[in-house]
Design a protein around this motif. Sequence first.
Motif: not given
Length: 161
Positions: A88-93
Amino acid sequence: MAFGFILPLRAAQALFAIIVLGLTAYVADWFNDLSYGYNDISPSQVNFLIFTSAWTLLATLYLALSPVYFSAFAHKFAILAVDALTMLFWFAGFIALSVWIGDLDLCWGSICNDLKAAAVFAAFEWLLFAATTVLAAMHVFSTRGTSSTKPAPNMEVHTGV
């Protein structure tokens, strides 16, 4: 013995995190140098990817080493949670950085190219974590109803032959 394909995935995750960390740290430094020390003006999207890269290096250490050396800490739900949160962090980033790059009126030189490269590597990182999250979720759902908390055999890093 099954081929341990999780180790190459974890190695690629760590490598891409280091690449994104280097690119985004360079961009943040470039933006902060523009402020002449009066104001930190590096974009929040870049700062978030710096955090995500650092988080990923710590998470990858846990995900790769805990099933082998610290099996008491390698609970199947913990592995799924760390994988899913990092995904989720990578998707948002990468979405936030891509949108910000698209909104820039003026993008020139190596900084613009570094931003684009960071967005691409972040997208590939998201895909890698999506793959390992799916593997972890498949294990959790296939062992539901049992008291087993061990990680899946295909999620373990095989250290020897």
